[in-house]
Design an enzyme around this catalytic site. Structure first.
Site, PDB file in Angstrom:
ATOM      1  CE  LYS A 205      -3.873  -1.750   2.750  1.00 20.46           C
ATOM      2  NZ  LYS A 205      -4.879  -1.461   1.628  1.00 20.46           N
TER       3      LYS A 205
ATOM      4  NE  ARG B  93     -10.931  -9.473  -2.190  1.00 23.75           N
ATOM      5  CZ  ARG B  93     -11.233  -8.487  -3.096  1.00 23.75           C
ATOM      6  NH1 ARG B  93     -11.473  -8.801  -4.402  1.00 23.75           N
ATOM      7  NH2 ARG B  93     -11.312  -7.445  -2.735  1.00 23.75           N
TER       8      ARG B  93
HETATM    9  N1  BES Z   1      -8.196  -3.656   4.291  1.00 25.20           N
HETATM   10  C1  BES Z   1      -8.253  -3.295   2.976  1.00 25.20           C
HETATM   11  C2  BES Z   1      -9.541  -2.583   2.673  1.00 25.20           C
HETATM   12  C3  BES Z   1      -9.746  -0.952   3.392  1.00 25.20           C
HETATM   13  C4  BES Z   1      -8.925   0.109   2.873  1.00 25.20           C
HETATM   14  C5  BES Z   1     -10.473  -0.844   4.281  1.00 25.20           C
HETATM   15  C6  BES Z   1      -9.067   1.320   3.463  1.00 25.20           C
HETATM   16  C7  BES Z   1     -10.492   0.601   4.901  1.00 25.20           C
HETATM   17  C8  BES Z   1      -9.834   1.534   4.462  1.00 25.20           C
HETATM   18  C9  BES Z   1      -8.395  -4.333   2.178  1.00 25.20           C
HETATM   19  O1  BES Z   1      -7.847  -5.357   2.844  1.00 25.20           O
HETATM   20  C10 BES Z   1      -7.829  -3.761   0.831  1.00 25.20           C
HETATM   21  O2  BES Z   1      -6.466  -3.557   0.782  1.00 25.20           O
HETATM   22  N2  BES Z   1      -8.637  -3.735  -0.208  1.00 25.20           N
HETATM   23  C11 BES Z   1      -8.357  -3.432  -1.389  1.00 25.20           C
HETATM   24  C12 BES Z   1      -8.708  -4.315  -2.716  1.00 25.20           C
HETATM   25  C13 BES Z   1      -8.348  -4.093  -3.805  1.00 25.20           C
HETATM   26  C14 BES Z   1      -6.726  -4.531  -3.930  1.00 25.20           C
HETATM   27  C15 BES Z   1      -9.009  -4.936  -4.825  1.00 25.20           C
HETATM   28  C16 BES Z   1      -8.854  -1.898  -1.675  1.00 25.20           C
HETATM   29  O3  BES Z   1      -9.967  -1.581  -1.013  1.00 25.20           O
HETATM   30  O4  BES Z   1      -8.029  -1.178  -2.201  1.00 25.20           O
HETATM   31 MN    MN Z   2      -5.673  -5.344   1.814  1.00 24.69          MN
END
Ligand code: BES
Ligand code: MN
Ligand code: ZN
Length: 483
Positions: free
Chosen positions: A260, A334
């Site tokens: 990230k 997921r």
């Molecule tokens: N934990 C995150 C989702 C998230 C992001 C929750 C910001 C709260 C605030 C999750 O694991 C994630 O990183 N999801 C990605 C999915 C994508 C790679 C398809 C996302 O939401 O960007």
């Molecule tokens: Mn994630």
């Protein structure tokens, strides 16, 4: 925080601060005006200044020995299910500022006494919550609260207290920093809940997971020195198949190899909030003693980049046998949920499965930070949870999940893939992945990415203080109480 109730006339209760909620159209606080001629004019003046406006508070001192201070809080005329909870929070914060040892809130004279009392207790306890585990200078002490009511509301107070304590338990765990709260630490919190004789805690780790077929949990966890766990809490309070509650607990989500960006990455300590909500809910139902069976499953992992990490391109085998192509290691929730959901269905034949997860940033894009995304293959379940959301003001909104979306997770090289097509329908695609883990049990998913902690777009509510909100606990308890 100490909360009690008493059936009495407000002016007969000895209290440091007597609080009234004033609705502009009603004659609340009438007893104050009629009972003591001496303070009638002060009361009139305060209520006049207040004008019943929502959020406004007026306080005054009196010469009465047993009631040295009065507080009036406006409710506005448009009273929603959340108004009383919010005002009770505002009043409690003011009471703490005034440094009183004790305060009393007069229960407004409405029909649903029990609901109003629950809302007062929840609002007060949650508003005065603070997370000061790691500070030398602790928060100011919390004053004791007495609820003054025309009816006996002891049972409502007891339930509301246990509910609020469940939320507080959830907040306390969710607010723990990631260095001090790896998956093994979550096991300690779960163990504490299993002190209750109706709760049994089992933990799968190491080869239980790698050789037990939990390919999702194992893959996501393999990049971290803090090894994964699958926590299983069984609450036995009645007959029949249990409700299964599954909660995502990523103790820190760096994104893994699909790292990230750095900005606000610290907030990914809250990626365990779904699991924490399940812990708080099981704690509360066990203390309330609900006459049902519930099983909580918490896949707990840390998602880290490293020499052992799983990678984009990997193909893994999920619990139950389906293979998944990994296209982004940041879509990890997921994977661990699919294992836990499939295991829940196989192991416990539950009457339904409800999962909670901070699953997608896309849910914030779609719904903001005050409504959780809800996806389900069962209309009755969805409508029950929706109603619980209205009652608790933990609002949810259903998104569609038809077969078109199932197409979006098809993979060329495996059964399914952990990414959709670009950014389209991110929340739904993630839910489609979860749905593919369910065989035939009614299932419902809540995406709490926006609601699990206070973020800049979150609506200010007196009872939601900075940090984790504990979202989901009150909602689930309401749902479980009503089945
Ligand atoms: N934990 C995150 C989702 C998230 C992001 C929750 C910001 C709260 C605030 C999750 O694991 C994630 O990183 N999801 C990605 C999915 C994508 C790679 C398809 C996302 O939401 O960007
Ligand atoms: Mn994630
Ligand atoms: Zn995550």
């Amino acid at each position: 925080m100490n909360v009690s109730s008493v059936v009495a006339n407000p002016l007969d209760v000895k209290t440091d601060l007597l609080c009234h909620i004033i609705n502009p159209e009603s004659n609340d606080a009438l007893e104050l005006k009629s009972a003591t001629y001496d303070i009638k004019s002060i009361v009139d003046q305060c209520i006049g200044d207040l004008d019943g406006r929502l959020g406004k508070v007026v306080t005054t001192t009196t010469h009465l020995e047993d009631t040295p201070r009065l507080l009036f809080a406006g409710s506005g005329s448009n009273i929603t299910p959340d108004t009383i909870r919010d005002i009770a929070g505002v009043i409690s914060k003011r009471a703490r500022e005034l440094k009183v040892k004790q305060f009393a809130i007069v229960c407004p004279d409405t029909k649903g006494h029990h609901n109003v009392v629950s809302q007062i207790v929840e609002g007060a306890m949650l508003a005065l919550y603070d997370f000061d585990d790691y500070k030398i200078e602790k928060a100011d002490p919390k004053p004791d609260l007495t609820i003054i009511c025309k009816q006996d509301v002891e049972e409502a107070v007891r339930m509301a207290k246990l509910t609020a304590e469940g939320v507080i338990f959830t907040r306390n765990i969710a607010n723990q920093p990631p260095n001090l709260c790896p998956p093994a630490k979550l096991v300690e919190f779960a163990d504490a809940i299993s002190q209750n004789e109706k709760v049994k805690c089992t933990v799968l780790s190491g080869s239980d997971l790698t050789e037990g077929g939990f390919g999702g949990i194992s893959a996501v966890g393999q990049g971290s020195a803090n090894t994964p766990r699958l926590i299983v809490l069984e609450y036995n309070g009645g007959d029949g198949p249990p409700v299964a509650l599954v909660g995502k607990a990523v103790t820190f989500d760096t994104g893994g190899i699909s790292l990230k960006p750095g900005e606000r990455m610290d907030e990914m300590k809250f990626d365990k909030c779904g699991g924490c909500a399940v812990l708080g809910t099981i704690k509360a139902i066990s203390e309330i003693g609900l006459p049902i069976n519930v099983v909580g499953l918490i896949p707990a992992v840390e998602n880290m980049p490293g020499g052992q990490s799983y990678r984009p391109g990997d193909i893994i085998r999920l619990y139950g046998g389906k293979t998944a192509e990994i296209l982004n290691t940041d879509a990890e929730g997921r994977l661990i949920l699919a294992d836990a959901i499939a295991y829940a269905e196989e192991q416990f034949s539950p009457r339904c499965i409800i999962d909670l997860a901070t699953l997608t940033g896309a849910s914030i894009i779609a719904l903001g930070c005050d409504t959780a995304g809800m996806l389900s293959d069962n209309d009755d379940l969805a409508s029950d949870v929706y109603e619980s959301g209205i009652r608790t003001a933990e609002n949810v909104w259903r998104l569609p999940l038809n077969s078109d979306y199932m197409e979006m997770i098809k993979s060329k090289v495996a059964d399914i893939r952990n990414l959709g097509l670009g950014k389209a329908a991110g929340t739904i695609v993630a839910a489609a992945f979860l749905k593919s883990a369910v065989k035939s049990t009614p299932w419902l998913h809540l995406d709490i990415a926006g609601t699990a902690w206070m973020q800049s777009p979150s609506k200010k509510r007196s009872y939601n203080v900075p940090g984790a909100t504990g979202f989901g606990v009150r909602l689930l308890l309401d749902y479980l109480r009503n089945i």
